[in-house]
Enzyme design. Sequence first.
Site, PDB file in Angstrom:
ATOM      1  N   ASN A  28      -6.980  -5.492   6.740  1.00 46.98           N
ATOM      2  CA  ASN A  28      -6.571  -5.878   5.391  1.00 46.98           C
ATOM      3  C   ASN A  28      -7.652  -6.764   4.812  1.00 46.98           C
ATOM      4  OD1 ASN A  28      -5.220  -6.629   3.039  1.00 46.98           O
ATOM      5  ND2 ASN A  28      -4.095  -8.268   4.047  1.00 46.98           N
ATOM      6  N   GLY A  29      -8.179  -6.389   3.662  1.00 41.01           N
ATOM      7  CA  GLY A  29      -9.201  -7.200   3.021  1.00 41.01           C
ATOM      8  C   GLY A  29     -10.373  -6.363   2.585  1.00 41.01           C
ATOM      9  N   GLY A  71       0.814  -1.204   0.000  1.00 46.00           N
ATOM     10  CA  GLY A  71       0.000   0.000   0.000  1.00 46.00           C
ATOM     11  C   GLY A  71       0.843   1.246   0.000  1.00 46.00           C
TER      12      GLY A  71
END
Length: 469
Positions: free
Chosen positions: A112-113, A38
Amino acid sequence: MFADIKGLNEECGIFGIWGHTDAAQITYYGLHSLQHRGQEGAGMVVKDGTKLTCHKNMGLVTEVFSEAKISELTGNAAIGHVRYSTAGGGGYENVQPLLFRSHTGSLAVAHNGNIVNADLIKRDLEKNGSIFHSTSDTEVLAHLIKNNTKDDFLVEQMKTALNVLEGAYALLVMTEKKMLVALDPKGFHPLSLGRLGDAYVIASESCAFDIIGATFERDIERGELLIISDAGVESQRFAPHEPHSFCSMEYVYFSRPDSIIDNVNVHAARKRMGKILAKESPVDADIVTAVPDSGVSAAIGFAEESNIPYEMGLIKNRYVGRTFIQPSQELRERGVKMKLSPVRGIVAGKRVVLIDDSIVRGTTSRHIVQMLRDVGASEVHLRVASPTIEHPCYYGIDFSTRKELIAARYSLAEICQEIGADSLEFLSQDGLIKAIGRENDSPNCGQCCACFDGVYPTPVYDKANEAKC
């Protein structure tokens, strides 16, 4: 290849540490090692024993955190986050960790996800009076568990909240007294536990442990909830095991080559992808080269299997910053030339096998093929170390919509013509599974291949918030 050019982005990476006097500094290094996951924003929340302090902003880790700022973030526990925008879009308000304060205590969340039923949950919460400050799906979880954050009830509230969620989530939640760690029941994305002396460390990838000198302990199990406090670590379950659906693109593209995920080294898996690709789609050529960096491991494998020498035919400019990461297609195409340069002395007059990890829109591939021809390549044969991407991802990878995916619109021959290569072949899905080392009797052998075959492991939802599969 650079994600910002290719249009293939992972949502984020998360890192946490509990029980170390230099928690903020260690978190900084941990986030730096996860920067590939990221590059839009970064942040951390630090616990000093009495309160939680947050610092976050848009930009790279080195841009967000100065040495002076790190020195101000004192405490013995922290969670951190690096972000690409997928669900909810970009903007400062969506940079994580998200920090919430109330009379019952503070709560910080890093995720995260992608929660596929987030809009449905958000609608119900708003009916009951919840007010949202971001467009991130992560905030939904915070509202579900913030109803009661008294220490005695936090763990049970967390379990209840997690069982409402559908989709992919690797989570860190921190209060003044605890750090909670959870992985969704299907285990879409990686999450690991490590030790640094007496401190406990959590990271999206094991490469983060290496940079801080921590020891890898184990992967977090799907459906597991870890409770980390000054008393130690306690493991509970919030959901039973479901069939494993680990994201195949973690091995193909997103994870760092030096990471070990589910006992599989990423570089070794990518090298096997190249070897199998050479067996499935051989070509008569003079050299093998790679689209750096993620195509290098597969190219080495292809070269070894085919007995064609590997050469550095493309050089990546490592000094071009995010200034050149732009959303328009015209600037994205210009960015290809600014970030990659062909080596004329290696490529000129040669039949080149070009190895890439994946193709999304096809625009980048077309420009790279043309660059190789411009410096004198006599032939360019493109080999891709993953299957064709024909379906969008709903689990935290920012694939384009289906209409923008070149493999969803064109046949193999048409894609080859669009890109301008002399030939084009992709790794088979069976070859990918074999390269990862997941051969058994279960469908896809525990790997999520939805972006390749359209078989989604969970329900997914359209804009009307109705399940569509």
